[in-house]
Structure formats: structure tokens, C-alpha cells
Design an enzyme around this catalytic site. Structure first.
Site, PDB file in Angstrom:
ATOM      1  N   ARG A 206      31.845  43.340  46.932  1.00 22.66           N
ATOM      2  CA  ARG A 206      31.669  43.598  48.372  1.00 22.66           C
ATOM      3  C   ARG A 206      30.210  43.878  48.691  1.00 22.66           C
ATOM      4  O   ARG A 206      29.676  43.417  49.707  1.00 22.66           O
ATOM      5  CB  ARG A 206      32.572  44.762  48.803  1.00 22.66           C
ATOM      6  CG  ARG A 206      34.042  44.411  48.827  1.00 22.66           C
ATOM      7  CD  ARG A 206      34.888  45.505  49.434  1.00 22.66           C
ATOM      8  NE  ARG A 206      35.084  46.644  48.554  1.00 22.66           N
ATOM      9  CZ  ARG A 206      36.074  46.765  47.675  1.00 22.66           C
ATOM     10  NH1 ARG A 206      36.954  45.799  47.528  1.00 22.66           N
ATOM     11  NH2 ARG A 206      36.184  47.849  46.924  1.00 22.66           N
ATOM     12  N   ASP A 247      45.099  36.517  56.327  1.00 22.55           N
ATOM     13  CA  ASP A 247      46.006  37.123  55.357  1.00 22.55           C
ATOM     14  C   ASP A 247      47.429  36.922  55.862  1.00 22.55           C
ATOM     15  O   ASP A 247      47.642  36.742  57.064  1.00 22.55           O
ATOM     16  CB  ASP A 247      45.701  38.612  55.176  1.00 22.55           C
ATOM     17  CG  ASP A 247      46.264  39.158  53.870  1.00 22.55           C
ATOM     18  OD1 ASP A 247      45.542  39.145  52.861  1.00 22.55           O
ATOM     19  OD2 ASP A 247      47.430  39.584  53.865  1.00 22.55           O
ATOM     20  N   CYS A 337      41.605  36.684  39.644  1.00 21.29           N
ATOM     21  CA  CYS A 337      41.992  37.917  38.955  1.00 21.29           C
ATOM     22  C   CYS A 337      43.094  37.644  37.942  1.00 21.29           C
ATOM     23  O   CYS A 337      43.781  38.564  37.491  1.00 21.29           O
ATOM     24  CB  CYS A 337      42.431  38.978  39.959  1.00 21.29           C
ATOM     25  SG  CYS A 337      43.912  38.529  40.906  1.00 21.29           S
TER      26      CYS A 337
END
Length: 394
Positions: A206, A247, A337
Site C-alpha cells: 500500500r 469488489d 497470495c
């Protein structure tokens, strides 16, 4: 003490201090779920003390490679103390810190994050489940935190034959918190949020987006799989003209809006889409839209190497569409991930996506988990989070 005897030649990984023993390596022996067992080579040589998992393909997770070591409450307290001491030396300026990172801290199956004065723990394997009370007591003593919330609701518990468990282990109270990092405020809920409440592992990423935004002056930023908008806050704080966040969770997007207001950012510079990312990217390509920076931070597509081929196709499609949407000189921040996708494979996937999109890119930076999410030299699987910052060549 129960003994696990390995098949001939299967002792090499433990001799290299890799902490896992797979079921196919075991010649004979067993134990109860989480029971400490002595692992020996086919010739009877001591290799490790470990926790037995009768239902898992990872049949034993090593606690110690020292034959004289006793696996008791004192062992867990001492191991936890070392992990916590390491974080205290890192100087992380945030009230959200990972204190224990599983195998990397010698405690396979245990994750512990600290949010202010509250701890959140995940017990994802039989061994730490068996020692849960001793671990909880030691954590409260060592940190001075009065509260410990359990988030043992991960899919890996199923592989261990364990039910999902959530709730207060020690103390009680509110589960909503405000994370502070890089001068930003991010609302979260440890009972409802992803993982232990937030993606602490992306703290440095970030910051990287914030720094690139300040340096390159992104006008239009697209944040895919935005969750509660951590990357969106970073981009707007860095001076981005507008950020579009996508999202599939309406509540997460509501928190993202709230996070903008928490940081004094102008909501008129942001738009939020409750939508499927893949479909949205294809729609944007069809509409001829473009962005100066795109963040791709999808969920885990490949938890193990067995899922790698299917996951690779999904990652490639996402990155191909993103490359098409980048302006010349635009920057892609792309992540995986998935533990089943290694660093080299991820690089190849992104390169293949660029080739299919007719794009040449320059890798400006490689990204990974924050420093409180370390990996050991003997456990490469610990490098689950990997990222690339790629500039589309004009």
C-alpha cells in the site's frame, strides 16, 4: 512417546530443517490428533519432534530438531517470546502487527496478529489446537493484551479434520477497530473481516502504491478486488485524480467509502462497483476505457501446487485484461497470495499475459509480505505473497 518411522531416503527434507512430513513419506507409526511424536529415519536416527495430524496430507509438522528439547508449555512460551521480541525490533509504525507467522516462527499452524490491545489468533493445525490453552495464556502474559479473539475459520482446518471455531478465547468486548498505518486510518472488524480482520501483509505494498502515485501522478486508478479500500486510500492520499474500486462484497465497499472519509479524502474522487472483476475488466476493454494504474489483488486461486494449472489460467486472464486497459507508461501492481504459485511461475504468468495483450513491460519492483510476515531459508512455501510492479512501455 510414539514414533514415526520414515521410508528410506525420506529423511532429507527434515535434515534440511524443512518442517513438513507428508503422508507418503511415512513407513509406519501414528498418534492422536496433535500429539507430539518422535520422527526417525528408516534406520532409527532421530530427526525431529513434531505434531501428528492423522487426517492431513501433511502428516507431521516439526516443532524442534533438537533431540533434547521437551515439547511442553515452557517450549511454547519461549518460542512465542522469541517471535514477539523479533517484531519489537522491527520498529513498525502501526497498531496492527503480525506477532506469529506459523512455520517461520517455529509454530506451524499458528497465526497471531495484534490490533491495539487485542490479539487475534488462528489455530489451523492439530498441533497448535492441542496446545491452544497454553498458547493463549502465554500470549496474554507476554504481550500484556487483555483480550484474545479466535478466528480459526480457515479452509485449512477442514484438511486437518478440525471444525471451524470463532469467538473470544480471553476477554470480551467490541470487535470493531481502527488500524493506523502510514498516517492513514482504516476501519476493520476482527470478527467479520478477512483473515484476522485485515491484510496486514500488504502494508508495504500500500505504501508503494502511494509513493508511485506521488512520483508519477496517476490520474485514473483502478483497484480490483478492493475489499475495504486500503489501496484506494493509498492512491488518493498520494494525489490520484480518481480511483475506481471493484469488489463483489457490498459491505466491504461500504467500509471502503467510510475509510475515505476517515482520512479526509474527497468521495467525489472515488467510485465503487459491486461487481465481478473479470466481467468488469472485459466490459472496460470493450468500452475503450483506460487507467494510469491498476491494482490486481485477487483472492487465493491456488492453495496448493495441485491447483496451480487452473489458477495460472485465471491469473493470466486477469493480467491480460489489465494490460489492455493500461495507458502507455501506466503501471500494473499485480499480486498472487496463492501458496501453490511460486515467484518464478507468477513472473511467467504475467509475462505471458503481457505477450498475449501485445504489451511490453518493465518490472520496476518486486513486492512481498511485510517484514512482520517473514519466511525462513528452509521453508520457501512461506513466500505465499508475491507481487510485481510493471510499467507498460509506450
Amino acid at each position: 512417546m510414539k514414533i514415526i518411522r520414515l521410508k528410506p531416503g525420506k529423511e532429507r527434507s527434515l535434515q534440511r530443517r524443512h518442517p513438513w512430513v507428508f503422508d507418503g513419506a511415512v513407513a509406519r507409526g501414528g498418534g492422536d490428533a496433535g500429539e507430539t511424536v518422535r520422527v526417525e529415519s528408516h534406520e532409527g536416527q532421530f530427526l525431529a519432534w513434531g505434531a501428528f495430524s492423522p487426517a492431513s496430507r501433511i502428516r507431521v509438522r516439526a516443532w524442534s530438531f533438537d533431540e533434547a528439547q521437551r515439547i511442553d508449555a515452557a517450549f511454547f512460551r519461549d518460542t512465542l517470546a522469541r517471535a514477539i521480541a523479533l517484531r519489537s525490533r522491527l520498529g513498525i509504525e502501526s497498531n496492527g502487527i503480525r506477532l506469529v507467522h506459523g512455520e517461520s516462527d517455529g509454530l506451524p499452524g499458528l497465526i497471531v496478529d495484534r490490533y491495539g490491545d487485542t490479539l487475534v489468533a488462528q489455530f489451523t493445525a492439530c498441533g497448535v489446537e492441542r496446545w491452544k490453552d497454553a498458547i493463549a495464556d502465554a500470549l496474554i502474559e507476554l504481550t500484556g493484551c487483555p483480550r484474545l479473539y479466535e478466528r480459526s475459520d480457515t479452509s485449512s482446518r477442514k484438511l486437518e479434520g478440525l471444525p471451524e471455531v470463532t469467538g473470544w478465547l480471553r476477554g470480551s468486548g467490541e470487535t470493531a477497530f481502527e488500524l493506523l498505518e502510514h498516517g492513514w486510518r482504516l476501519g476493520l472488524d476482527i470478527a467479520q473481516g478477512h483473515k484476522t480482520g485485515y491484510y496486514l501483509d500488504q502494508r508495504d505494498s500500500r505504501l508503494a502504491l502511494y509513493q508511485y502515485t506521488k512520483r508519477l501522478g496517476f490520474a485514473q486508478v483502478l483497484n480490483c478486488f478492493s475489499y475495504t479500500g486500503g489501496f484506494s486510500v493509498a492512491a488518493l492520499a498520494g494525489g490520484a485524480g480518481h480511483v475506481t474500486s471493484i469488489d463483489s462484497s457490498g459491505p466491504a465497499l461500504e467500509q471502503a467509502r467510510a475509510n475515505l472519509l476517515l482520512n479526509g479524502l474527497d468521495p467525489a474522487q472515488a467510485s465503487f462497483m459491486d461487481a465481478d472483476v473479470n466481467a468488469s475488466l472485459r466490459q472496460f476493454v470493450a468500452e475503450g476505457r483506460s487507467f494510469d494504474a491498476i491494482v490486481l489483488d485477487p483472492p487465493k486461486f491456488a492453495p496448493t501446487a495441485a491447483h496451480a494449472e487452473r489458477a495460472a489460467r485465471a491469473y493470466k486472464d486477469l493480467n491480460r485484461q489489465a494490460f489492455k486497459l493500461l495507458t502507455p507508461g501506466g503501471v500494473l501492481f499485480t499480486f498472487s497470495c496463492s501458496g501453490g504459485i511460486g515467484v518464478e511461475l507468477f513472473h511467467k504468468i504475467v509475462a505471458s499475459a503481457g505477450l498475449d495483450a501485445g504489451v511490453d513491460g518493465a518490472i520496476l519492483q518486486r513486492l512481498g509480505g511485510a517484514c512482520d510476515h517473514p519466511m525462513t531459508i528452509n521453508f520457501p512455501e512461506g513466500e505465499y505473497l508475491k507481487g510485481l510492479v510493471v510499467m507498460k512501455k509506450a
